[in-house]
Write an enzyme that holds these catalytic residues in place. Sequence first.
Site, PDB file in Angstrom:
ATOM      1  N   ARG A 170     -73.820   2.656  36.196  1.00 40.60           N
ATOM      2  CA  ARG A 170     -73.701   3.591  35.063  1.00 40.60           C
ATOM      3  C   ARG A 170     -75.041   3.838  34.387  1.00 40.60           C
ATOM      4  NH1 ARG A 170     -70.267   4.136  37.897  1.00 40.60           N
ATOM      5  NH2 ARG A 170     -68.055   3.700  37.617  1.00 40.60           N
ATOM      6  N   SER A 220     -62.546   5.076  31.434  1.00 46.99           N
ATOM      7  CA  SER A 220     -62.751   3.642  31.177  1.00 46.99           C
ATOM      8  C   SER A 220     -63.741   3.478  30.031  1.00 46.99           C
ATOM      9  CB  SER A 220     -63.332   2.956  32.411  1.00 46.99           C
ATOM     10  OG  SER A 220     -62.379   2.982  33.439  1.00 46.99           O
ATOM     11  N   GLU A 290     -68.960   1.612  28.103  1.00 50.23           N
ATOM     12  CA  GLU A 290     -69.469   2.576  29.089  1.00 50.23           C
ATOM     13  C   GLU A 290     -69.547   3.945  28.402  1.00 50.23           C
ATOM     14  OE1 GLU A 290     -67.542   2.609  32.929  1.00 50.23           O
ATOM     15  OE2 GLU A 290     -67.667   4.794  33.031  1.00 50.23           O
TER      16      GLU A 290
HETATM   17  C1  LIG Z   1     -59.507  10.711  32.553  1.00 44.65           C
HETATM   18  C2  LIG Z   1     -60.927  10.305  32.842  1.00 44.65           C
HETATM   19  C3  LIG Z   1     -61.247   9.666  34.029  1.00 44.65           C
HETATM   20  C4  LIG Z   1     -62.557   9.270  34.304  1.00 44.65           C
HETATM   21  N1  LIG Z   1     -62.824   8.658  35.489  1.00 44.65           N
HETATM   22  C5  LIG Z   1     -64.101   8.277  35.768  1.00 44.65           C
HETATM   23  C6  LIG Z   1     -64.408   7.636  37.023  1.00 44.65           C
HETATM   24  O1  LIG Z   1     -63.555   7.433  37.862  1.00 44.65           O
HETATM   25  N2  LIG Z   1     -65.699   7.278  37.231  1.00 44.65           N
HETATM   26  C7  LIG Z   1     -66.695   7.494  36.321  1.00 44.65           C
HETATM   27  O2  LIG Z   1     -67.852   7.165  36.588  1.00 44.65           O
HETATM   28  N3  LIG Z   1     -66.422   8.105  35.137  1.00 44.65           N
HETATM   29  C8  LIG Z   1     -65.160   8.498  34.847  1.00 44.65           C
HETATM   30  N4  LIG Z   1     -64.894   9.110  33.646  1.00 44.65           N
HETATM   31  C9  LIG Z   1     -65.983   9.302  32.676  1.00 44.65           C
HETATM   32  C10 LIG Z   1     -66.767  10.630  32.831  1.00 44.65           C
HETATM   33  O3  LIG Z   1     -65.994  11.630  33.457  1.00 44.65           O
HETATM   34  C11 LIG Z   1     -68.065  10.409  33.587  1.00 44.65           C
HETATM   35  O4  LIG Z   1     -68.897   9.456  32.937  1.00 44.65           O
HETATM   36  C12 LIG Z   1     -68.866  11.710  33.748  1.00 44.65           C
HETATM   37  O5  LIG Z   1     -69.930  11.492  34.642  1.00 44.65           O
HETATM   38  C13 LIG Z   1     -69.408  12.234  32.426  1.00 44.65           C
HETATM   39  O6  LIG Z   1     -69.836  13.562  32.623  1.00 44.65           O
HETATM   40  P1  LIG Z   1     -69.754  14.617  31.433  1.00 44.65           P
HETATM   41  O7  LIG Z   1     -70.308  15.903  31.916  1.00 44.65           O
HETATM   42  O8  LIG Z   1     -68.394  14.669  30.855  1.00 44.65           O
HETATM   43  O9  LIG Z   1     -70.770  13.952  30.412  1.00 44.65           O
HETATM   44  P2  LIG Z   1     -70.692  13.988  28.821  1.00 44.65           P
HETATM   45  O10 LIG Z   1     -69.536  13.163  28.368  1.00 44.65           O
HETATM   46  O11 LIG Z   1     -70.801  15.380  28.331  1.00 44.65           O
HETATM   47  O12 LIG Z   1     -72.029  13.199  28.479  1.00 44.65           O
HETATM   48  C14 LIG Z   1     -72.156  11.822  28.818  1.00 44.65           C
HETATM   49  C15 LIG Z   1     -73.640  11.465  28.636  1.00 44.65           C
HETATM   50  O13 LIG Z   1     -74.397  12.195  29.582  1.00 44.65           O
HETATM   51  C16 LIG Z   1     -75.391  12.980  28.933  1.00 44.65           C
HETATM   52  N5  LIG Z   1     -75.508  14.227  29.676  1.00 44.65           N
HETATM   53  C17 LIG Z   1     -74.523  15.084  30.033  1.00 44.65           C
HETATM   54  N6  LIG Z   1     -75.044  16.111  30.732  1.00 44.65           N
HETATM   55  C18 LIG Z   1     -76.370  15.903  30.805  1.00 44.65           C
HETATM   56  C19 LIG Z   1     -77.454  16.611  31.398  1.00 44.65           C
HETATM   57  N7  LIG Z   1     -77.274  17.755  32.067  1.00 44.65           N
HETATM   58  N8  LIG Z   1     -78.699  16.101  31.280  1.00 44.65           N
HETATM   59  C20 LIG Z   1     -78.911  14.946  30.605  1.00 44.65           C
HETATM   60  N9  LIG Z   1     -77.928  14.235  30.021  1.00 44.65           N
HETATM   61  C21 LIG Z   1     -76.681  14.702  30.139  1.00 44.65           C
HETATM   62  C22 LIG Z   1     -74.875  13.188  27.526  1.00 44.65           C
HETATM   63  O14 LIG Z   1     -75.942  13.433  26.610  1.00 44.65           O
HETATM   64  C23 LIG Z   1     -74.172  11.867  27.256  1.00 44.65           C
HETATM   65  O15 LIG Z   1     -75.058  10.887  26.809  1.00 44.65           O
HETATM   66  C24 LIG Z   1     -63.581   9.517  33.364  1.00 44.65           C
HETATM   67  C25 LIG Z   1     -63.275  10.183  32.161  1.00 44.65           C
HETATM   68  C26 LIG Z   1     -61.964  10.572  31.905  1.00 44.65           C
HETATM   69  C27 LIG Z   1     -61.652  11.310  30.623  1.00 44.65           C
END
Ligand SMILES: Cc1cc2nc3c(=O)[nH]c(=O)nc-3n(C[C@H](O)[C@H](O)[C@H](O)COP(=O)(O)OP(=O)(O)OC[C@H]3O[C@@H](n4cnc5c(N)ncnc54)[C@H](O)[C@@H]3O)c2cc1C
Length: 298
Positions: A170, A220, A290
Amino acid sequence: MANLMNEFPNIEIKQDEPLMNYTYTHTGGPADWLAFPETIDQVRELVNYVHEHKMSLTVLGNASNLIVGDGGIDDLTIILTRLNKVEVHDNKVTAQAGASYVETTKAARDNKLTGLEFAAGIPGSIGGAIFMNAGAYGGETKNVVSEATVMLPDGTITHLSNEELDFGYRHSSVQDNNGIVLDATFTLEPGNYDEIKAKMDDLNERRAAKQPLDLPSCGSVFKRPAGYYAGKLIHDAGLQGYTYGGAQVSTKHAGFIVNIDHGTAADYVNVIHHVQKTVKEKFGVTLETEVRIIGRQD
Ligand SMILES: Cc1cc2nc3c(=O)[nH]c(=O)nc-3n(C[C@H](O)[C@H](O)[C@H](O)COP(=O)(O)OP(=O)(O)OC[C@H]3O[C@@H](n4cnc5c(N)ncnc54)[C@H](O)[C@@H]3O)c2cc1C
């Protein structure tokens, strides 16, 4: 502070925009300014402005791994979901930061490319997946990414190799250099469409069977502590169903905290602290989040 809508007439920008409308947890106060850039040049204009005016900048992808404080976010927040092109050349898939991981896995599948199936149900964007090194079911983003294009805080653009992205659990180097991921390229292997589809469908069924996908959450909440599973510790501590305000430790999956009734970010944080304290007392294990907790927590 200047009115950013006047400063950038070509970019859609909203003032005091409630972020609960964008986050998967349905919590979070207003962004002072929320911008929706559609091109790299627009991202650069915004980044340069923030740099010059010493403002703070927050980047959002799909907001699926965030708890935004009830007080909202200072200065400028940019959401990248309109930068969402996905292109396939031979065995390489290049996706812009705001493209959804799910759509990217479908593009790989439709082009008979294997390697991204593990991400079929991860609800984040490509930028968030690089930032977090998202992973599931034994797969990790770091195993399939060959490079990413990143904009540094001074507006310069750099191409980082897999090694330079310095992936860990992560973690990626983007967390350290405050860069903005603009796109990522995945190098995949030729595969069989039916097999790829079957694997993706199977993982999505397993996810739906185990996770409370019918309720708002951020996935998570805690990282996996060395030698343990966060969900099992939380289950064994008898915390499933623990509720504060409208936030509850899921009764379906102990690692999730769901929003059952207009829960606020403060409710989420209270539940997180209670879980951390209880697990520490019962098992002596420290649970680290996380999920990213950002913004004004008042
Ligand atoms: C139902 C559910 C299931 C999930 N299952 C998983 C799983 O199986 N595995 C897993 O790893 N995660 C899982 N997640 C968590 C999440 O989907 C991941 O961590 C995902 O990678 C986050 O992406 P996001 O675009 O939503 O990021 P955001 O939530 O928008 O941002 C997360 C972080 O990333 C930064 N960020 C976002 N985009 C950029 C960019 N372009 N450049 C620089 N920084 C950036 C943000 O500033 C923030 O600090 C789950 C979430 C949910 C709600």
